[in-house]
Design a protein around this motif. Sequence first.
Motif, PDB file in Angstrom:
ATOM      1  N   UNK A 100       0.812  -1.222   0.000  1.00  0.00           N
ATOM      2  CA  UNK A 100       0.000   0.000   0.000  1.00  0.00           C
ATOM      3  C   UNK A 100       0.844   1.271   0.000  1.00  0.00           C
ATOM      4  N   UNK A 101       2.029   1.214   0.556  1.00  0.00           N
ATOM      5  CA  UNK A 101       2.834   2.439   0.646  1.00  0.00           C
ATOM      6  C   UNK A 101       3.371   2.911  -0.711  1.00  0.00           C
ATOM      7  N   UNK A 102       3.280   2.078  -1.758  1.00  0.00           N
ATOM      8  CA  UNK A 102       3.745   2.510  -3.081  1.00  0.00           C
ATOM      9  C   UNK A 102       2.607   3.064  -3.938  1.00  0.00           C
ATOM     10  N   UNK A 103       1.386   3.071  -3.404  1.00  0.00           N
ATOM     11  CA  UNK A 103       0.210   3.527  -4.139  1.00  0.00           C
ATOM     12  C   UNK A 103      -0.384   4.747  -3.439  1.00  0.00           C
ATOM     13  N   UNK A 104      -0.664   5.836  -4.153  1.00  0.00           N
ATOM     14  CA  UNK A 104      -1.307   6.985  -3.524  1.00  0.00           C
ATOM     15  C   UNK A 104      -2.642   6.589  -2.885  1.00  0.00           C
ATOM     16  N   UNK A 134      -5.944   5.656  -4.610  1.00  0.00           N
ATOM     17  CA  UNK A 134      -5.946   4.532  -5.554  1.00  0.00           C
ATOM     18  C   UNK A 134      -5.782   3.183  -4.861  1.00  0.00           C
ATOM     19  N   UNK A 135      -5.736   3.162  -3.524  1.00  0.00           N
ATOM     20  CA  UNK A 135      -5.560   1.916  -2.770  1.00  0.00           C
ATOM     21  C   UNK A 135      -6.917   1.291  -2.496  1.00  0.00           C
ATOM     22  N   UNK A 136      -7.108   0.078  -2.958  1.00  0.00           N
ATOM     23  CA  UNK A 136      -8.329  -0.658  -2.680  1.00  0.00           C
ATOM     24  C   UNK A 136      -7.981  -1.860  -1.814  1.00  0.00           C
ATOM     25  N   UNK A 185     -11.712   2.020  -0.608  1.00  0.00           N
ATOM     26  CA  UNK A 185     -10.447   2.738  -0.749  1.00  0.00           C
ATOM     27  C   UNK A 185      -9.793   2.805   0.624  1.00  0.00           C
ATOM     28  N   UNK A 186      -8.505   2.485   0.664  1.00  0.00           N
ATOM     29  CA  UNK A 186      -7.740   2.478   1.914  1.00  0.00           C
ATOM     30  C   UNK A 186      -6.927   3.764   1.974  1.00  0.00           C
ATOM     31  N   UNK A 245      -2.593  -3.817  -0.963  1.00  0.00           N
ATOM     32  CA  UNK A 245      -3.796  -3.262  -1.559  1.00  0.00           C
ATOM     33  C   UNK A 245      -3.900  -3.726  -3.002  1.00  0.00           C
ATOM     34  N   UNK A 246      -5.025  -3.423  -3.603  1.00  0.00           N
ATOM     35  CA  UNK A 246      -5.269  -3.721  -5.007  1.00  0.00           C
ATOM     36  C   UNK A 246      -5.392  -2.399  -5.749  1.00  0.00           C
ATOM     37  N   UNK A 247      -5.261  -2.432  -7.066  1.00  0.00           N
ATOM     38  CA  UNK A 247      -5.445  -1.230  -7.871  1.00  0.00           C
ATOM     39  C   UNK A 247      -6.499  -1.499  -8.933  1.00  0.00           C
ATOM     40  N   UNK A 248      -7.109  -0.434  -9.427  1.00  0.00           N
ATOM     41  CA  UNK A 248      -8.107  -0.571 -10.475  1.00  0.00           C
ATOM     42  C   UNK A 248      -7.448  -1.056 -11.763  1.00  0.00           C
TER      43      UNK A 248
END
Length: 100
Positions: free
Chosen positions: A19-23, A26-28, A38-39, A50-53
């Motif tokens: 999760x720390x590499x995703x803004x 955009x964190x799911x 969204x996290x 996390x997941x991304x779209x």
Amino acid sequence: MLTLDQDWVLLEPEMSVPAHVVPAEHRWVVLSDGRVTVYGVCPPETFQQCRIEHRLACPQQQLPDLWPWLTALRTENARKSDRHEEPSAPEADLKLPDAG
């Protein structure tokens, strides 16, 4: 996947990233009931995944270079997509060895 707001979002299949590499926007994360949300915790826990779209990883979408790892993922997805579109050889053209 179904969101907490009863909407649907298409997430990149079978992929979790730190999760720390995703803004935050955009964190799911997938909740225990199977829905996603969204996290937005900042900063996220170091162990959080996390997941991304899918639209962010889809090579057919025109997006800016958001993150280097995402650009690499989009390149790999384009390569996989191209391989699926390659025509396969017709069976009549296959040359089998003479078994005698």
